[in-house]
Scaffold this motif. Structure first.
Motif, short mmCIF file in Angstrom:
data_model
loop_
_atom_site.label_atom_id
_atom_site.label_comp_id
_atom_site.label_asym_id
_atom_site.label_seq_id
_atom_site.Cartn_x
_atom_site.Cartn_y
_atom_site.Cartn_z
N ALA A 170 -10.49 9.49 -18.59
CA ALA A 170 -9.63 9.17 -19.72
C ALA A 170 -8.58 8.13 -19.33
CB ALA A 170 -8.95 10.44 -20.23
N ILE A 171 -8.01 8.27 -18.14
CA ILE A 171 -7.03 7.29 -17.65
C ILE A 171 -7.70 5.93 -17.47
CG2 ILE A 171 -5.62 6.63 -15.68
CD1 ILE A 171 -4.30 8.72 -17.41
N ARG A 172 -8.91 5.93 -16.92
CA ARG A 172 -9.63 4.68 -16.69
C ARG A 172 -9.91 3.96 -18.00
NH1 ARG A 172 -13.79 6.68 -13.97
NH2 ARG A 172 -15.06 6.84 -15.84
N LEU A 176 -1.23 8.53 -11.30
CA LEU A 176 -1.08 7.89 -10.00
C LEU A 176 -0.49 8.84 -8.97
CD1 LEU A 176 0.27 4.36 -11.01
CD2 LEU A 176 -2.05 4.93 -10.26
N LEU A 177 0.45 9.65 -9.38
CA LEU A 177 1.10 10.57 -8.46
C LEU A 177 0.16 11.68 -7.99
CD1 LEU A 177 4.65 10.87 -10.07
CD2 LEU A 177 4.00 9.63 -8.00
N LYS A 178 -0.93 11.90 -8.71
CA LYS A 178 -1.91 12.91 -8.28
C LYS A 178 -2.82 12.38 -7.18
CE LYS A 178 -1.96 15.45 -12.64
NZ LYS A 178 -2.75 15.91 -13.81
N GLY A 179 -2.80 11.06 -6.99
CA GLY A 179 -3.60 10.47 -5.92
C GLY A 179 -5.07 10.81 -6.05
N GLN A 180 -5.69 11.20 -4.94
CA GLN A 180 -7.12 11.48 -4.93
C GLN A 180 -7.48 12.80 -5.60
OE1 GLN A 180 -9.25 10.39 -1.24
NE2 GLN A 180 -7.27 9.62 -0.48
N LYS A 181 -6.47 13.53 -6.01
CA LYS A 181 -6.74 14.78 -6.74
C LYS A 181 -7.07 14.50 -8.21
CE LYS A 181 -3.86 17.62 -3.72
NZ LYS A 181 -2.68 18.53 -3.63
N LEU A 182 -6.87 13.25 -8.65
CA LEU A 182 -7.21 12.89 -10.02
C LEU A 182 -8.72 12.70 -10.10
CD1 LEU A 182 -5.99 12.03 -12.84
CD2 LEU A 182 -6.30 9.69 -12.03
N GLN A 183 -9.40 13.59 -10.79
CA GLN A 183 -10.86 13.55 -10.84
C GLN A 183 -11.37 13.92 -12.24
OE1 GLN A 183 -12.80 12.52 -8.36
NE2 GLN A 183 -11.12 12.30 -6.88
N GLY A 184 -12.67 13.82 -12.41
CA GLY A 184 -13.34 14.32 -13.60
C GLY A 184 -12.92 13.65 -14.89
N THR A 185 -12.83 14.46 -15.94
CA THR A 185 -12.57 13.93 -17.28
C THR A 185 -11.17 13.32 -17.38
OG1 THR A 185 -11.85 16.14 -18.01
CG2 THR A 185 -14.17 15.55 -18.38
N GLU A 192 0.83 -1.20 0.00
CA GLU A 192 0.00 0.00 0.00
C GLU A 192 0.87 1.25 0.00
OE1 GLU A 192 -2.89 0.05 3.09
OE2 GLU A 192 -3.73 -1.91 2.56
N GLY A 193 0.53 2.16 -0.89
CA GLY A 193 1.25 3.43 -0.96
C GLY A 193 2.40 3.44 -1.95
N ASN A 194 2.79 2.26 -2.47
CA ASN A 194 3.86 2.22 -3.45
C ASN A 194 3.27 2.26 -4.86
OD1 ASN A 194 6.34 1.88 -4.76
ND2 ASN A 194 6.20 -0.35 -4.67
N GLU A 195 3.34 3.40 -5.50
CA GLU A 195 2.75 3.55 -6.84
C GLU A 195 3.63 2.95 -7.93
OE1 GLU A 195 -0.11 4.36 -6.51
OE2 GLU A 195 -0.53 6.33 -5.64
N LEU A 196 4.93 2.77 -7.64
CA LEU A 196 5.86 2.33 -8.67
C LEU A 196 5.51 0.96 -9.22
CD1 LEU A 196 8.41 2.83 -10.32
CD2 LEU A 196 9.76 2.00 -8.36
N SER A 197 5.07 0.04 -8.37
CA SER A 197 4.79 -1.31 -8.85
C SER A 197 3.62 -1.34 -9.83
CB SER A 197 4.51 -2.25 -7.67
OG SER A 197 3.31 -1.92 -7.02
#
Length: 494
Positions: free
Chosen positions: A299-301, A286-295, A239-244
């Motif tokens: 698009a990432i999804r 991923l580095l934006k964490g929970q700030k990644l929202q909206g369109t 948990e918390g390791n975005e690199l993998s």
């Protein structure tokens, strides 16, 4: 006084005319190492080779060079007549806890066990033992090493395995065996190569440090890394390791393509596109964490679904972060199948289809029976190595000491890549061969690329080769031939 009397009685009555005080304990018998040598011949790489095979215990002693502590078994294939200037390659597998059977009986030894090449289960014995024309004996002598606790290697007397179970402790013992072999066989001036698979690549880096990191150097011509793991943070699914998530994404993409859950021209093409997206838009997201929202999130999804073959609803519930364990279960859930970890071409069927992770790894239980039977039979019946021990293909060598250079005692923080970087910088002739399978989640190819592209690694002496199989790419006939050909060229280019 009472204890002394009881001790004397336990030993039996003293001989007539001899007092108990004069009775002397018999000295301990010296440890006699086992050894067996046979002569063989074969054709490898199109070249006829006569060779000897020596299976032998190398006895490691205490710091005073007096008390035997462990016996490490090596299997050495040496071309006859012997040439002190011929290359010699030292090889081992990984785990830690894995014997060298996989590389020896699957890839580079003169004999190999016949198991299905098409990612199907190997079933039950008998398993044919075949000549292996892909063996590297035409270009190099081969010495397979089984570290303590693996294969037929073992501790002696009251010694505990933990004395050898750790990144540095293990590397020191293997380096000691290599130095001893060079000494005993008159090969100090031979071109030397070192190679490992999986954790064996970690071991390779640590052994390089033991061989070249001091003043009494054993300088190498090359290091062969098969299914590489050097920086454990790159593959730590914590948990918390975005690199993998980034380093696993290309392996998910090639796997989805293989099982027709995603589109693409080839595994190579899919891998290239997935790499670029993973290190670019996906990493940024991923580095934006929970700030990644909206369109932007949508698009990432959508792109993540296209690469992985997983539904957008599932990806949203997973917060756009899918661990490999979940991927194995989810990708083919609609078919009632799971995919393998070591080789995701393999599929398995679980007890039911409702779980979050697989019951087992079909790419391991699909091959283990054949290799276990083959090595035990081959050593005893063909090489006439007589022992009461059973060959340990995968053994328990824990707890393993993961600390190096004062680091933390957990593999999540282990990174041995700098050992290779230093060796490359201080040995102008050293080169690195990296072989990676597209369908390997144990040591993902993008994680290997990440580790070996860091600062301090001369890029012009690191070469990558890719295969349309998984962790043990040599299981697939076409890739065994390709791997052998690639390594032949690597050795010949010295």
């Amino acid at each position: 006084m009472l204890l002394a009397s009881c001790s004397a009685m336990a030993q039996g009555p003293a001989s007539a005319g001899t007092s108990p005080a004069e009775t002397k304990a018999e000295p301990a018998k010296p440890y006699v190492p086992l050894s067996s040598t046979t002569r063989q011949s074969g054709t490898f790489g199109g070249q006829a080779v006569d060779y000897s095979v020596t299976v032998a215990e190398t006895v490691l002693k205490d710091d005073k060079d007096e008390t035997p502590k462990a016996a490490i078994v090596t299997t050495a294939y040496v071309a006859e007549p012997r040439d002190p200037n011929r290359p010699v390659t030292f090889l081992f597998n990984g785990g830690p806890g894995s014997g060298s059977v996989w590389l020896q009986m699957g890839a580079f030894g003169p004999k190999r066990v016949a198991i299905p090449s098409n990612a199907k289960d190997d079933g039950a014995a008998p398993y044919p033992l075949l000549d292996n024309p892909d063996s590297l004996l035409d270009v190099t002598d081969l010495v397979f090493i089984d570290p303590v606790g693996t294969g037929l290697s073992h501790v002696i007397g009251t010694t505990e395995g933990k004395d050898y179970w750790g990144v540095t402790k293990d590397a020191k013992s293997v380096a000691d065996v290599i130095r001893r072999w060079l000494n005993d066989n008159g090969r100090w001036n031979s071109p030397k190569f070192l190679g490992g698979e999986s954790y064996g690549t970690t071991r390779s880096a640590a052994v390089v440090n033991e061989l070249e990191g001091g003043y009494n150097d054993v300088s190498l011509k090359g290091v062969i890394l098969v299914s590489t793991i050097l920086d454990f943070a790159a593959g730590a699914d914590t948990e918390g390791n975005e690199l993998s998530y980034i380093t696993n994404l290309p392996s998910m993409a090639t796997t989805a393509w293989f099982h027709k859950k995603a589109s693409g021209a080839s595994a190579e093409a899919v891998a290239a596109e997935a790499r670029a997206w993973a290190i670019g838009p996906y990493a940024s997201a991923l580095l934006k964490g929970q700030k990644l929202q909206g369109t932007e999130r949508a698009a990432i999804r959508t792109q993540l679904s296209r690469f992985t073959g997983l539904g957008e609803d599932y990806l949203e519930r997973a917060d756009l972060r899918v661990t490999p364990d979940r991927f194995y279960k989810e990708l083919l859930r609609d078919r009632g199948l799971t995919v393998g970890r070591l080789d995701s071409r393999y599929t398995g069927k679980d007890y039911d289809n409702a779980g979050e992770s697989p019951d087992n790894d079909p790419s391991f239980y699909g091959i283990d029976g054949g290799y276990t039977a083959a090595i035990n039979s081959y050593l005893r019946d063909t090489l006439h190595y007589k022992t009461d021990r059973q060959y340990v293909t995968i053994g328990d060598v824990g707890p393993w000491d993961w600390k190096i250079d004062g680091g933390r005692d957990t593999n999540a923080y282990l990174n041995v890549t700098p050992y290779l970087g230093r060796a490359l910088r201080e040995n102008k002739d050293l080169r690195i061969f990296v072989g990676q399978g597209y369908y390997d989640f144990a040591t993902p190819f993008f994680a290997a690329e990440y580790a070996l592209s860091r600062t301090g690694i001369p890029q012009d002496r690191v070469q990558f080769h890719y295969y349309d199989a998984g962790h043990m790419m040599y299981i697939r006939d076409e890739d065994r031939a390709k791997l052998a050909s690639d390594i032949r060229q690597f050795i010949r280019a010295r």
